[in-house]
Write a protein that holds these residues in place. Structure first.
Motif, short mmCIF file in Angstrom:
data_model
loop_
_atom_site.label_atom_id
_atom_site.label_comp_id
_atom_site.label_asym_id
_atom_site.label_seq_id
_atom_site.Cartn_x
_atom_site.Cartn_y
_atom_site.Cartn_z
N VAL A 101 0.84 -1.20 0.00
CA VAL A 101 0.00 0.00 0.00
C VAL A 101 0.88 1.26 0.00
N GLY A 102 1.94 1.22 0.78
CA GLY A 102 2.86 2.35 0.82
C GLY A 102 3.53 2.58 -0.53
N ALA A 103 3.89 1.51 -1.22
CA ALA A 103 4.51 1.64 -2.54
C ALA A 103 3.54 2.27 -3.53
N ILE A 104 2.28 1.84 -3.48
CA ILE A 104 1.26 2.41 -4.37
C ILE A 104 1.05 3.88 -4.06
N GLN A 105 0.94 4.20 -2.78
CA GLN A 105 0.73 5.60 -2.39
C GLN A 105 1.93 6.47 -2.78
N GLY A 106 3.13 5.91 -2.64
CA GLY A 106 4.32 6.66 -3.03
C GLY A 106 4.33 6.95 -4.52
N GLY A 107 3.98 5.94 -5.33
CA GLY A 107 3.90 6.15 -6.77
C GLY A 107 2.85 7.17 -7.14
N ASN A 108 1.70 7.10 -6.47
CA ASN A 108 0.64 8.08 -6.73
C ASN A 108 1.06 9.49 -6.33
N ALA A 109 1.78 9.60 -5.23
CA ALA A 109 2.25 10.92 -4.79
C ALA A 109 3.26 11.50 -5.78
N GLU A 110 4.16 10.66 -6.25
CA GLU A 110 5.13 11.12 -7.26
C GLU A 110 4.41 11.55 -8.53
N ASN A 111 3.38 10.79 -8.91
CA ASN A 111 2.61 11.14 -10.10
C ASN A 111 1.91 12.49 -9.91
N SER A 112 1.34 12.71 -8.74
CA SER A 112 0.67 13.99 -8.47
C SER A 112 1.65 15.16 -8.55
N ALA A 113 2.84 14.96 -7.99
CA ALA A 113 3.86 16.01 -8.04
C ALA A 113 4.27 16.28 -9.48
N ALA A 114 4.42 15.23 -10.26
CA ALA A 114 4.82 15.39 -11.66
C ALA A 114 3.73 16.12 -12.46
N GLN A 115 2.47 15.81 -12.18
CA GLN A 115 1.36 16.49 -12.86
C GLN A 115 1.34 17.99 -12.50
N PHE A 116 1.61 18.28 -11.24
CA PHE A 116 1.70 19.68 -10.81
C PHE A 116 2.83 20.39 -11.54
N ASN A 117 3.99 19.73 -11.63
CA ASN A 117 5.14 20.32 -12.34
C ASN A 117 4.83 20.52 -13.81
N ALA A 118 4.10 19.58 -14.41
CA ALA A 118 3.72 19.72 -15.81
C ALA A 118 2.84 20.94 -16.02
N GLN A 119 1.87 21.12 -15.15
CA GLN A 119 0.98 22.28 -15.25
C GLN A 119 1.76 23.58 -15.04
N SER A 120 2.69 23.55 -14.10
CA SER A 120 3.52 24.73 -13.85
C SER A 120 4.38 25.07 -15.07
N ALA A 121 4.91 24.04 -15.72
CA ALA A 121 5.73 24.25 -16.92
C ALA A 121 4.89 24.87 -18.03
N ARG A 122 3.66 24.41 -18.19
CA ARG A 122 2.77 24.98 -19.21
C ARG A 122 2.48 26.45 -18.91
N MET A 123 2.17 26.73 -17.65
CA MET A 123 1.84 28.11 -17.27
C MET A 123 3.04 29.03 -17.45
N GLU A 124 4.22 28.56 -17.07
CA GLU A 124 5.43 29.37 -17.22
C GLU A 124 5.72 29.63 -18.70
N ALA A 125 5.57 28.60 -19.53
CA ALA A 125 5.81 28.76 -20.97
C ALA A 125 4.82 29.75 -21.58
N GLU A 126 3.55 29.67 -21.14
CA GLU A 126 2.55 30.61 -21.65
C GLU A 126 2.91 32.04 -21.25
N SER A 127 3.37 32.21 -20.03
CA SER A 127 3.77 33.54 -19.57
C SER A 127 4.96 34.07 -20.38
N ARG A 128 5.95 33.20 -20.61
CA ARG A 128 7.11 33.63 -21.42
C ARG A 128 6.70 33.94 -22.86
N GLU A 129 5.80 33.12 -23.39
CA GLU A 129 5.31 33.35 -24.76
C GLU A 129 4.62 34.71 -24.86
N ASN A 130 3.76 35.01 -23.90
CA ASN A 130 3.06 36.30 -23.90
C ASN A 130 4.04 37.46 -23.75
#
Length: 129
Positions: free
Chosen positions: A16-45
């Motif tokens: 269960v801990g391994a699954i939760q750890g993988g899910n937490a890493e996935n959530s962090a990566a999704q947050f970073n992906a969204q941040s990268a998109r927002m930063e790129a949009e800001s730089r583009e503008n």
């Protein structure tokens, strides 16, 4: 509880801990992906705004010199505008690629969590059954 039951319970908790750890890493990566998109949009503008100012300065310089917006001045302005748009689109593409890498890392982390959980359960089962 017997030793076997405790060990099995420990394996389940580990899984269960391994699954939760993988899910937490996935959530962090999704947050970073969204941040990268927002930063790129800001730089583009920002690039587009800067290009707009530069193109305005070129127009003002041409007008100040008394030339008309045809021929060479128009070609220079058109080429500058095209280059500015290419720069802005490259910035957007770079952000999309960075976001895609984060998303792939997240998916891989989630899969790895499930694999670690399965490995934990199977290795425990192999010891006791």
């Amino acid at each position: 509880m017997s030793g076997m039951e405790i060990a099995l319970l420990g394996s389940i908790v580990g899984a269960v801990g391994a699954i939760q750890g993988g899910n937490a890493e996935n959530s962090a990566a999704q947050f970073n992906a969204q941040s990268a998109r927002m930063e790129a949009e800001s730089r583009e503008n920002a690039q587009r705004a800067q290009a707009k100012q530069q193109l305005g300065a070129i127009r003002a310089g041409v007008s100040k010199s008394g030339a008309t917006m045809e021929g060479t001045p128009l070609a220079v302005l058109s080429e500058s505008a095209a280059n500015a748009e290419i720069d802005a689109l490259n910035t957007r593409y770079s952000g999309q690629r960075e976001a895609a890498l984060y998303e792939a890392r997240g998916r891989n982390a989630k899969t790895a969590g499930y694999m670690r959980a399965g490995t934990s359960l199977l290795s425990s089962a192999g010891k006791y059954f």
